[in-house]
Design an enzyme around this catalytic site. Structure first.
Site, PDB file in Angstrom:
ATOM      1  CB  SER A 102      -0.950  -0.034   1.197  1.00  0.00           C
ATOM      2  OG  SER A 102      -2.033   0.859   1.011  1.00  0.00           O
ATOM      3  CG  ASP A 428      -3.872  -1.381  -0.876  1.00  0.00           C
ATOM      4  OD1 ASP A 428      -3.158  -2.090  -0.155  1.00  0.00           O
ATOM      5  OD2 ASP A 428      -3.950  -0.142  -0.766  1.00  0.00           O
TER       6      ASP A 428
END
Length: 576
Positions: A102, A428
């Site tokens: 992320s 993600d």
């Protein structure tokens, strides 16, 4: 380090002499290219231990892995602070792997984007601070988006990469991860691992990890019975069929990669609103229109945009369009000559309210948006219209991370991963976990010491507790974790924890905000309020500097403990 040997199910070799071969590799462990990079990095680490940390007697060169967690722009800034301080105290040279998820990958990609990115991290800090205060140039992002929309696999990840992450970091990265191959192969930089997940594939209730390294990209080996599946990073995103490359496409750049890794900053509603607002910013920017063909009162246009958003939002979230939004939209547009075509279409939609299929609703919404948009655009802006249509289509279908599957029609006998899907959805990895522990543990990379820096919101121990459970279920060596004790300390954690157990890697864990660098539980709450993950704006330079200092403090105040453990693993215990 005992590196697992690769067992290949492909008739072709996993290595290549110079130019990469575009075949799919199925096997356990890591690639021959990564083995070479780790070997050369081991030599670099050995010299660093001898030269820079001369009091350590090196009996074994430990594999030290740094994990940097998710957390949006907060994680990007904190990652830079951690890596800069590790460099300053002489510890970065003993790191073999850096694995990010992320927001932390935004920092990693920036450093790996340049050939000299790791040489002066103080300079990197100054450049990062300057960029965060500079004004944004919408035209650059718009150009990249229009180019990306020409691809068959365009998705909201493209929009997020060039519109949102580009805005938050104010940095367009046009280099590629495969460019780092030579540096990493020589061992002059830590070997990077960028982590994502396949949102649609699960093993034992866990999302399948899909990693990107300078050499290979693909599904990771996560257990003794789970084969990995990889393609050379250069070809990830190209069309493959039956294990062969059939249509080569340009490698996606670092800007796209960090959007792929870091797109789960908020809930669906927030992401919807953010994307919608940015679409209209692009419509309004000077590069989109040379003049306004029509003149509509600001209040009318604002009301139309609001009802269009309600229409899209209700479809994406609830699976059907809001009748109230349609009525309001028709009411606003009726009687205005500019919107007569749109009003007619809205009336047709209202008649179909209870019988239209999802595909019909998507077509309706696209048509009405294009009709309205064309009123405001220069008629020659065909490329922009293509970008707009594709973005709205992806928004309605909530389409993220669309990537050509490397295993399409590969053959089920060779792998446990799906082979009947032409596209996969890479996402993600914070949707699964905030740190990529599985990617540096056996049977993948056998880390001796893991330096885990957690920048996430909420329970600061959530990831390590989940990792301990995951490893226990999959029989992967990992130190025991006392959940009850950690729960008691969650509101005001210390700045350093060590988890160790015989025959398992040593995990040294550092919560970003803690009672040492923040002073108290109230101080921690205050920092969490300032540095929210769902902060889609910019921080002031003062806030950036404070965050850098807080993250550095966690390294600086615990460097001796890190050195002690490296000393213990590397050699004989004679005092530091």
């Amino acid at each position: 380090m005992a590196i697992p040997q690769q067992v290949t199910c492909s008739a072709k070799s996993h290595s290549y002499p110079y130019f990469p071969r575009p075949h799919i590799s199925i096997g356990f462990g890591i690639s021959d290219e990564e083995m070479e990079a780790v070997k050369n990095r081991r030599n670099h680490v050995s010299k660093a231990l001898l030269n820079r940390l001369a009091d350590i007697y090196v009996k074994k060169v430990p594999v030290v892995s740094v994990l940097v967690s998710g957390g949006g722009l907060r994680a990007a800034i904190a990652s830079l602070g951690v890596l800069s301080e590790l460099s300053h105290v002489g510890l970065l040279d003993v790191v073999t792997y850096i694995a990010g998820v992320s927001g932390s990958t935004w920092c990693m990609s920036s450093l790996y984007n340049k050939s000299d990115g790791w040489k002066d991290l103080k300079k990197a800090e100054s450049e990062f601070r300057r960029r965060l205060q500079d004004p944004r140039d919408f035209s650059v992002a718009l150009k990249k988006l229009i180019e990306a929309a020409e691809r068959d696999d365009y998705s909201l990840t493209d929009f997020w990469s060039y519109a949102i992450v580009d805005y938050l970091t104010n940095e367009l990265l046009e280099s590629h991860l495969s460019r780092v191959r030579e540096e990493s192969r020589m061992g002059t930089v830590p070997y990077p691992i960028f982590a994502t997940i396949d949102h649609d594939v699960k093993f034992c209730g866990t999302n399948a990890w899909f990693e990107f390294t300078p050499d290979w990209a693909g599904y990771s080996t996560l257990g003794s019975s789970t084969l990995g599946a990889y393609v050379h990073t250069t070809y990830c995103g190209s069309e493959c069929e039956g294990g062969k490359l059939i249509n080569e496409k340009p490698e996606r750049d670092f800007s796209y990669l960090r959007g792929l890794c870091g797109s789960a900053l908020a809930d669906m509603n927030t992401n919807l609103t953010t994307i919608w607002d940015n679409i209209w910013k692009f419509i309004s920017c000077s590069d989109t229109q040379e003049k306004m063909p029509i003149n509509v009162p600001e209040g009318v246009m604002k009301a139309i945009k609001e009802q269009l958003f309600n229409l899209i939002s209700s479809f994406v979230i609830d699976g059907h369009c809001s009748g109230d939004s349609l009525k309001n939209l028709q009411h606003i547009m009726t009687g205005n000559k500019h919107f007569s075509d749109a009003a007619t279409l809205t009336e047709q939609m209202m008649k179909q309210l209870h019988v239209a299929s999802p595909d019909q609703w998507i077509q309706f919404i696209l048509e009405i948006l294009i009709i309205i948009l064309q009123l405001f655009l220069d008629k020659e802006r065909k490329a922009f219209l293509n970008f707009f249509r594709k973005t709205i289509d992806c928004l309605l279908k909530w389409k993220w991370g669309t990537t050509n599957s490397i295993l399409y029609k590969y053959g089920k006998a060779a792998t446990s991963f799906p082979t009947d899907q032409k596209y996969v959805s890479l996402m993600d990895s914070v949707l699964a976990t905030h740190s990529a522990y599985p990617l540096v543990l056996p049977p993948m990379r056998n880390s001796d010491i893991i330096l885990s820096f957690d920048f996430s919101e909420g329970d600061p121990f959530e990831t390590i507790k989940a990792t301990a459970k995951y490893c226990k279920a999959h029989h992967i060596p990992f130190p025991s974790v006392d959940d009850h004790k950690l729960d008691q300390e969650a509101k005001a954690p210390s700045d350093f924890y060590i988890f160790e157990e015989w025959n398992a890697p040593v995990v040294m864990y550092f919560p970003l905000f803690n009672k040492v660098n923040c002073g108290s539980e109230e101080g921690i709450k205050g920092r969490n309020e300032i540095y929210k993950t769902i902060n889609l704006g910019r921080y002031s330079d003062k806030e950036v500097c404070e965050l850098l200092d807080l993250s550095k403090a966690n390294v600086r105040k615990n460097k001796d403990r890190i050195l002690e453990k490296i000393h213990e693993v590397a050699g004989l215990p004679h005092g530091i």
